[in-house]
Design an enzyme around this catalytic site. Structure first.
Site: not given
Length: 544
Positions: A210, A278
């Site tokens: 993330d 990401e």
């Protein structure tokens, strides 16, 4: 804990290249105990659906112990399962069943920040001289008491929160309850690498990382410059958010991150594990992807936001993306996705008809790179319309009504059409199941050969049957109006032509002999060296 079976399934170190990864949002996939919230046992019970779809791997969004202020993206214990989702034994059972079905397991690691309820932060905020005092990004106020610089939070307002215990500000790129870890402090990096080791030892095959470009902030805390209005876009934050008013030079994307990613890759390699990062950046996403995936010593894949944009993917924008990627990142390995748990579902975002959605599916699965599919995408679920009183997402509550948050893409998966809760739960779901979804439930589509679900099954089988689509090269991309064409090259050569619009177009075939493929997907055949593509039409041909 590593078994021979676990080692065997990770033996192919390049399994990730061209893989189709199915994202599961655990709160909303399947509830096994009737409390209205999905759980790990529920996921295990539905793995056959994912294997039957033809995916190669699953990515499970966070299920770690958390106060759930940001629904698991605020971790208070990296090495345990929140009781809401089950137990470590439930996770082990999930991994075992996935491996039996030939599915790799990736989990979502949120390393840039923790919850303010994490023991590390509780200790850090006590004073200036405890064992964890340097584990988070702390800074003194300016002389007038205001925050140390102008950095902004993605969730609105200053990225700095005053803490009266230390009489300092701490950095939070997201909610105030999500303090940022200090990656400039070596023990922090080592502790996070140990987290990765813990889950690898339990048999996971990789991680989705993330906000990978948020790990390290400028150690001098320099102000971000303003971003000219004409350069602003809402691919990272909604247009009503002042976050878009800055060029984020110093609060993320720091060069020191590369050294940490090398350490992380060294942890992955003995397990044959992979990571996809990401990259949340509106201006330099492709360049950052190039930096983070270069050299074979950092992460294997990144996904930028080019196909998660609010504006529909056009032939021209696709061509420009690949031209730019070829210029700045020719060896980078992207992981493309149209939808995920943070954006409006793409069939709604782009206002797609079923015919358009089918074409976009085949397009995604013929591009160079790996692919992430978001749960319910295979059913062509539209964005759910959630009433304000039913909202759970703090992001949506903050910016309502101009931005309705992320709950509309996070509603429960629908398995049965004849059940008000869609077969998701025997209790009241944490988010309502919209009636518009019930008719698209798995049970309603399963036996219909013309359903979107079966289209996805055929499209994934087609990709698997032609390895060049998984890991071959891509050359010759060209666009003209709504037409885009390209070739996938390797042990075979495949020519692809897509009409990304409603006006018929014509595409000439390259020199050579070509045979039509993909009739089962709705692909058209060539006539006298050309293909005539109706609205949202496409052709896939193999050189013979």
């Amino acid at each position: 804990m590593t078994t021979k079976t676990q080692m065997a399934i990770g033996a192919d170190a390049d399994w990730w290249r061209g893989a189709v990864i199915y994202q599961i949002y655990p709160r909303s996939y399947q509830d096994s105990n009737g409390d209205g919230v999905g759980d790990l046992a529920g996921i295990t019970s539905r793995l056959d659906h994912i294997a039957g779809l033809g995916a190669d791997a699953i990515w499970i969004s966070p299920f770690f112990t958390s106060p759930m202020k940001d629904f698991g993206y605020d971790v208070s214990d990296y090495c345990d399962v929140d009781p809401m989702f089950g137990s470590l034994a439930d996770f082990d059972a999930l991994v075992a069943r996935a491996h039996e079905l030939g599915l790799k397991v990736m989990i979502d690691l949120v390393l840039s920040h923790t919850s303010d309820q994490h023991p590390w932060f509780k200790e850090s905020r006590k004073n200036h001289n405890n064992d964890k005092s340097d584990w988070y990004v702390w800074a003194d106020p300016k002389g007038d008491g205001t925050p140390p610089n102008n950095w902004l939070s993605i969730f609105g307002g200053s990225a700095w929160q005053w803490d009266s215990r230390r009489e300092q500000y701490y950095l939070h790129n997201f909610l105030t309850s999500q303090p940022d870890l200090n990656f400039h402090h070596e023990p922090v990096q080592e502790a996070l690498l140990d987290v990765a080791r813990f889950w690898l030892a339990r048999g996971v095959n990789g991680f989705r990382l993330d906000t990978i470009n948020f790990y390290i902030a400028d150690k001098y805390l320099r102000d971000n410059p303003p971003l000219p209005k004409e350069l602003r876009n809402d691919s990272i934050a909604p247009s009503v958010n002042p976050y878009n008013h800055q060029l984020h030079l110093f609060d993320k994307n720091q060069p020191e991150n590369l050294e940490f990613l090398k350490k992380f890759r060294a942890v992955l390699n003995p397990y044959g594990a992979a990571a996809v990062g990401e990259v949340g950046d509106a201006q330099r996403g492709l360049e950052i992807m190039a930096e983070y995936t270069s050299g074979g010593d950092k992460v294997q894949m990144c996904y930028p936001f080019e196909m998660l944009q609010p504006a529909r993917l056009t032939a021209g924008s696709l061509d420009q993306t690949f031209a730019r990627m070829n210029a700045v990142a020719p060896d980078a390995w992207p992981c493309w996705s149209y939808s995920n748990h943070d954006v409006v579902r793409h069939v709604t975002r782009w206002n797609l008809s079923d015919a358009a959605a089918r074409m976009y599916t085949v397009l995604l699965l013929t591009l160079r790179g790996s692919v992430c599919l978001y749960q319910g995408e295979e059913l062509a679920l539209p964005e759910a319309d959630i009433a304000f009183e039913d909202l759970q997402d703090p992001y949506g509550i903050e910016f309502w009504p101009e931005f309705k948050g992320r709950d509309g893409c996070r509603t429960p998966m629908v398995w049965q059409a004849d059940n008000l809760n869609g077969g998701f739960s025997a209790g009241k779901p944490w988010l309502p199941v919209t009636s518009a979804h019930l008719g698209r439930a798995v049970g309603a589509q399963d036996a219909d050969p013309d359903s979107m679900l079966n289209h996805y099954r055929r499209a994934l089988a087609f990709r698997r049957a032609h390895p060049v689509l998984r890991d071959g090269g891509l050359t010759g991309m060209q666009s003209a109006g709504d037409l885009v064409t390209f070739q996938r090259v390797g042990k075979e050569t495949i020519f692809c032509a897509f009409n990304l619009g409603e006006i018929p177009v014509e595409a000439a075939l390259p020199a050579g002999n070509w045979q039509a493929l993909g009739e089962e997907l709705g692909a058209v055949k060539a006539i006298q060296g050309k293909v005539n593509l109706g609205p949202w039409g496409f052709a896939v041909l193999q050189k013979i």
